[in-house]
Design a protein around this motif. Structure first.
Motif, PDB file in Angstrom:
ATOM      1  N   ASN A 155       0.826  -1.212   0.000  1.00 11.18           N
ATOM      2  CA  ASN A 155       0.000   0.000   0.000  1.00 11.18           C
ATOM      3  C   ASN A 155       0.857   1.257   0.000  1.00 11.18           C
ATOM      4  OD1 ASN A 155      -2.127  -1.719   0.050  1.00 11.18           O
ATOM      5  ND2 ASN A 155      -2.784  -1.248   2.150  1.00 11.18           N
ATOM      6  N   LEU A 159       0.690   3.820  -3.204  1.00 16.41           N
ATOM      7  CA  LEU A 159       0.248   5.206  -3.074  1.00 16.41           C
ATOM      8  C   LEU A 159       1.356   6.179  -3.485  1.00 16.41           C
ATOM      9  CD1 LEU A 159      -1.681   4.862   0.305  1.00 16.41           C
ATOM     10  CD2 LEU A 159      -2.671   5.253  -1.969  1.00 16.41           C
ATOM     11  N   PHE A 174      -7.763  13.645 -14.907  1.00 20.88           N
ATOM     12  CA  PHE A 174      -8.122  14.426 -13.721  1.00 20.88           C
ATOM     13  C   PHE A 174      -7.613  15.863 -13.748  1.00 20.88           C
ATOM     14  CE2 PHE A 174      -8.012  10.258 -11.046  1.00 20.88           C
ATOM     15  CZ  PHE A 174      -9.160   9.837 -11.679  1.00 20.88           C
ATOM     16  N   PHE A 185       0.321  19.096  -7.559  1.00 19.42           N
ATOM     17  CA  PHE A 185      -0.468  18.075  -6.865  1.00 19.42           C
ATOM     18  C   PHE A 185       0.425  16.966  -6.314  1.00 19.42           C
ATOM     19  CE2 PHE A 185      -2.642  13.973  -7.184  1.00 19.42           C
ATOM     20  CZ  PHE A 185      -3.745  14.185  -6.373  1.00 19.42           C
ATOM     21  N   ARG A 189       1.192  15.546  -2.413  1.00 17.28           N
ATOM     22  CA  ARG A 189       0.942  14.171  -1.990  1.00 17.28           C
ATOM     23  C   ARG A 189       1.902  13.702  -0.909  1.00 17.28           C
ATOM     24  NH1 ARG A 189      -2.623  10.575  -4.245  1.00 17.28           N
ATOM     25  NH2 ARG A 189      -1.386   8.735  -3.809  1.00 17.28           N
ATOM     26  N   PHE A 196      -3.098   9.869   4.824  1.00 10.07           N
ATOM     27  CA  PHE A 196      -4.004   8.781   4.431  1.00 10.07           C
ATOM     28  C   PHE A 196      -3.590   7.469   5.091  1.00 10.07           C
ATOM     29  CE2 PHE A 196      -5.850   5.642   1.526  1.00 10.07           C
ATOM     30  CZ  PHE A 196      -7.116   6.169   1.315  1.00 10.07           C
ATOM     31  N   ASN A 199      -3.733   7.720   9.122  1.00 11.53           N
ATOM     32  CA  ASN A 199      -5.156   7.660   9.464  1.00 11.53           C
ATOM     33  C   ASN A 199      -5.655   6.238   9.518  1.00 11.53           C
ATOM     34  OD1 ASN A 199      -6.090  10.166   9.975  1.00 11.53           O
ATOM     35  ND2 ASN A 199      -6.940  10.551   7.935  1.00 11.53           N
ATOM     36  N   SER A 200      -5.193   5.456   8.563  1.00  8.68           N
ATOM     37  CA  SER A 200      -5.736   4.118   8.417  1.00  8.68           C
ATOM     38  C   SER A 200      -5.195   3.132   9.450  1.00  8.68           C
ATOM     39  CB  SER A 200      -5.432   3.595   7.013  1.00  8.68           C
ATOM     40  OG  SER A 200      -6.031   2.348   6.823  1.00  8.68           O
TER      41      SER A 200
ATOM     42  N   PHE B 132     -16.260  13.311  -8.404  1.00 11.02           N
ATOM     43  CA  PHE B 132     -15.648  14.229  -7.442  1.00 11.02           C
ATOM     44  C   PHE B 132     -16.723  14.966  -6.649  1.00 11.02           C
ATOM     45  CE2 PHE B 132     -11.721  14.667 -10.393  1.00 11.02           C
ATOM     46  CZ  PHE B 132     -11.251  13.451  -9.921  1.00 11.02           C
ATOM     47  N   ILE B 145     -13.828  12.064   5.824  1.00 10.41           N
ATOM     48  CA  ILE B 145     -12.977  13.201   6.191  1.00 10.41           C
ATOM     49  C   ILE B 145     -12.714  14.089   4.982  1.00 10.41           C
ATOM     50  CG2 ILE B 145     -11.847  11.927   8.036  1.00 10.41           C
ATOM     51  CD1 ILE B 145      -9.400  11.712   6.117  1.00 10.41           C
ATOM     52  N   ARG B 150      -9.493  14.274  -5.734  1.00 11.69           N
ATOM     53  CA  ARG B 150      -8.629  13.613  -6.710  1.00 11.69           C
ATOM     54  C   ARG B 150      -7.655  12.675  -6.002  1.00 11.69           C
ATOM     55  NH1 ARG B 150      -6.923  19.240  -9.344  1.00 11.69           N
ATOM     56  NH2 ARG B 150      -6.533  19.451  -7.106  1.00 11.69           N
ATOM     57  N   ASP B 151      -7.138  13.110  -4.836  1.00  6.23           N
ATOM     58  CA  ASP B 151      -6.291  12.218  -4.040  1.00  6.23           C
ATOM     59  C   ASP B 151      -7.039  10.941  -3.710  1.00  6.23           C
ATOM     60  OD1 ASP B 151      -3.604  13.023  -3.393  1.00  6.23           O
ATOM     61  OD2 ASP B 151      -4.452  14.825  -2.514  1.00  6.23           O
ATOM     62  N   LEU B 152      -8.275  11.095  -3.275  1.00 11.76           N
ATOM     63  CA  LEU B 152      -9.046   9.916  -2.891  1.00 11.76           C
ATOM     64  C   LEU B 152      -9.209   8.959  -4.068  1.00 11.76           C
ATOM     65  CD1 LEU B 152     -10.668   8.218  -1.013  1.00 11.76           C
ATOM     66  CD2 LEU B 152     -12.636   9.749  -1.314  1.00 11.76           C
ATOM     67  N   MET B 153      -9.610   9.512  -5.214  1.00 12.38           N
ATOM     68  CA  MET B 153      -9.817   8.661  -6.391  1.00 12.38           C
ATOM     69  C   MET B 153      -8.517   7.980  -6.811  1.00 12.38           C
ATOM     70  SD  MET B 153     -12.348   7.722  -8.225  1.00 12.38           S
ATOM     71  CE  MET B 153     -11.931   6.120  -8.888  1.00 12.38           C
ATOM     72  N   ASN B 155      -5.976   7.313  -4.913  1.00 11.95           N
ATOM     73  CA  ASN B 155      -5.610   6.311  -3.907  1.00 11.95           C
ATOM     74  C   ASN B 155      -6.365   5.004  -4.128  1.00 11.95           C
ATOM     75  OD1 ASN B 155      -3.996   8.269  -2.871  1.00 11.95           O
ATOM     76  ND2 ASN B 155      -5.172   8.611  -0.994  1.00 11.95           N
ATOM     77  N   GLU B 195     -10.911  -2.303   3.640  1.00 16.71           N
ATOM     78  CA  GLU B 195     -10.715  -1.912   5.039  1.00 16.71           C
ATOM     79  C   GLU B 195      -9.731  -0.763   5.166  1.00 16.71           C
ATOM     80  OE1 GLU B 195      -9.631  -5.255   7.527  1.00 16.71           O
ATOM     81  OE2 GLU B 195     -11.361  -6.384   6.753  1.00 16.71           O
ATOM     82  N   PHE B 196      -8.644  -0.872   4.412  1.00 13.18           N
ATOM     83  CA  PHE B 196      -7.594   0.151   4.502  1.00 13.18           C
ATOM     84  C   PHE B 196      -8.150   1.530   4.171  1.00 13.18           C
ATOM     85  CE2 PHE B 196      -3.757   2.414   3.135  1.00 13.18           C
ATOM     86  CZ  PHE B 196      -2.863   2.051   4.126  1.00 13.18           C
ATOM     87  N   ILE B 197      -8.938   1.588   3.107  1.00 11.95           N
ATOM     88  CA  ILE B 197      -9.489   2.876   2.673  1.00 11.95           C
ATOM     89  C   ILE B 197     -10.552   3.384   3.630  1.00 11.95           C
ATOM     90  CG2 ILE B 197     -10.834   4.010   0.874  1.00 11.95           C
ATOM     91  CD1 ILE B 197      -9.384   2.238  -1.165  1.00 11.95           C
ATOM     92  N   ASN B 199     -11.075   2.602   6.742  1.00 11.49           N
ATOM     93  CA  ASN B 199     -10.384   2.998   7.969  1.00 11.49           C
ATOM     94  C   ASN B 199      -9.893   4.423   7.912  1.00 11.49           C
ATOM     95  OD1 ASN B 199     -10.526   0.988   9.770  1.00 11.49           O
ATOM     96  ND2 ASN B 199      -8.515   0.075   9.313  1.00 11.49           N
ATOM     97  N   SER B 200      -9.378   4.755   6.765  1.00 14.84           N
ATOM     98  CA  SER B 200      -8.697   6.044   6.645  1.00 14.84           C
ATOM     99  C   SER B 200      -9.672   7.205   6.538  1.00 14.84           C
ATOM    100  CB  SER B 200      -7.782   6.031   5.424  1.00 14.84           C
ATOM    101  OG  SER B 200      -7.046   7.220   5.351  1.00 14.84           O
ATOM    102  N   ILE B 201     -10.778   7.028   5.814  1.00 16.46           N
ATOM    103  CA  ILE B 201     -11.599   8.198   5.471  1.00 16.46           C
ATOM    104  C   ILE B 201     -12.963   8.241   6.135  1.00 16.46           C
ATOM    105  CG2 ILE B 201     -10.497   8.358   3.215  1.00 16.46           C
ATOM    106  CD1 ILE B 201     -13.124   7.288   2.012  1.00 16.46           C
TER     107      ILE B 201
END
Lengths: 204, 204
Positions: A155, A159, A174, A185, A189, A196, A199-200, B132, B145, B150-153, B155, B195-197, B199-201
């Motif tokens: 992971n 990332l 994007f 951007f 990161r 990210f 947090n997880s 988005f 959170i 764009r970071d989320l997508m 990731n 789970e990882f994602i 958990n984080s957000i």
DNA sequence: CCTACTTTTAACCAATTGGTTAAATCATAT
DNA sequence: ATATGATTTAACCAATTGGTTAAAAGTAGG
């Protein structure tokens, strides 16, 4: 002895070969183009590196070393896990920002010749077991959540690396193909990936 | 009209071309090899697809469509965000498990000819803005959170795609080159990435 | 069966490519 | 200076490659 001249030419060749190979890959590169880029005669390429394959292997090894540097020391130190991960991600993305085309180059070529990759990795002495142990100790101590340590490592790499590997794709999808926005951007990161991940997995 | 025969041959060519192009890339593939794989004469390739470039473009478009399918509907439905993400990741990794070589192929070729990629993306009508917006609404509503959508997508894509893109590398580094273990690991990632994602957000 | 059309093939071609060779140039030690 | 060995080059070569061509084989309608 020869000295200056030989080293100079050899370096010119290596630089030129890296430029061309990274842009076009092994199959897409031409010895003539590398010679032109180096400002020398094509036969001189074969004088220094007997074949295209050998020249390519020299470049691949060099680039691979830079893309997956040894990070043993501080990742195995007794710093808090939060700090280790933060430092690693920052350092690693900074490294990729300086060499944005390295990851895609490695990816491109490992699917072409996976056997050669095995050789390189072995000669590098890469051994992630210590890293996995470290992660597992942190889980045992209740500082990060329980998970497969390989998942965690993958992971982190995913990332960090993926936005460079898929650069042209992401840039178009994007960012309206605006390279400056995308570069800004990517710099951000360093922070957002760190958050990210922590947090997880961090137990606070 | 011709009918059966023509369709049959064209399909044989497309299948053979996909096999070869995915394994060796545009530059590494030979028209003769594709003809052999299809069990036909080389001139017949040029009869159906005038040039290598055109044949390659047909394959690239086909593979691209499969690798980045339209997911609009259910991601923009009114299901809870947790369920949307869970479903997307599961479906997407399942898709990649069925076509494990697609991501590396796309990556390989987009750095060779980024301009062509732009054409394909535009013809696909990919438009992530709605996605988005949806993420931003979820942030506004306090269910996930605050972060750059764009970071989320990226990731989500990175965590899903990267293990396939870097398959040979990861397999050697982390799994002692044992393909079965790695495939089992990839299946489990449907859960662990989710789970990882989350958990984080997710704000619970 | 014959004609018109499409599909398939074998033979061929020009251009490109990695690699070689033999001669020329350069550097250095005596 | 000159002999010796290393470096560099121009010219060349055999093999490969994408693509073409003209003829053969298949197909269908009348």
């Amino acid at each position: 002895m020869s000295g200056i001249k030989k080293d100079n030419t050899e370096e010119k060749i290596l630089n030129a070969a890296q430029t061309v190979f990274i842009k076009k890959g092994m199959d897409g590169s031409r010895m003539q183009e590398i010679a032109d880029e180096a400002g020398i005669n094509k036969a001189l390429l074969h004088y220094y590196f007997r074949t295209k394959q050998k020249l390519f292997e020299a470049i691949f090894k060099k680039v691979f070393k830079h893309t997956f540097p040894n990070i043993g020391e501080f990742m195995l130190s007794d710093l808090p896990i939060e700090e280790k991960l933060a430092t690693f991600i920052e350092k690693y993305i900074s490294l990729l920002l300086k060499n944005p085309f390295f990851p895609a180059f490695i990816i491109k070529e490992i699917s072409r010749d996976p056997d050669f990759l095995a050789t390189v990795i072995k000669s590098q002495g890469v051994n992630p077991n210590k890293l996995f142990e470290m992660f597992e100790n942190e889980m045992e101590a209740g500082r990060i959540i329980r998970m497969d340590a390989r998942d965690l490592m993958i992971n982190i790499l995913a990332l960090s690396i993926f936005p460079f590997v898929a650069k042209p794709l992401i840039n178009i999808m994007f960012f309206g193909n605006d390279k400056k926005t995308y570069n800004a951007f990517l710099k951000k990161r360093k922070e957002s990936v760190k958050e990210f991940i922590l947090n997880s997995i961090l137990i606070r």
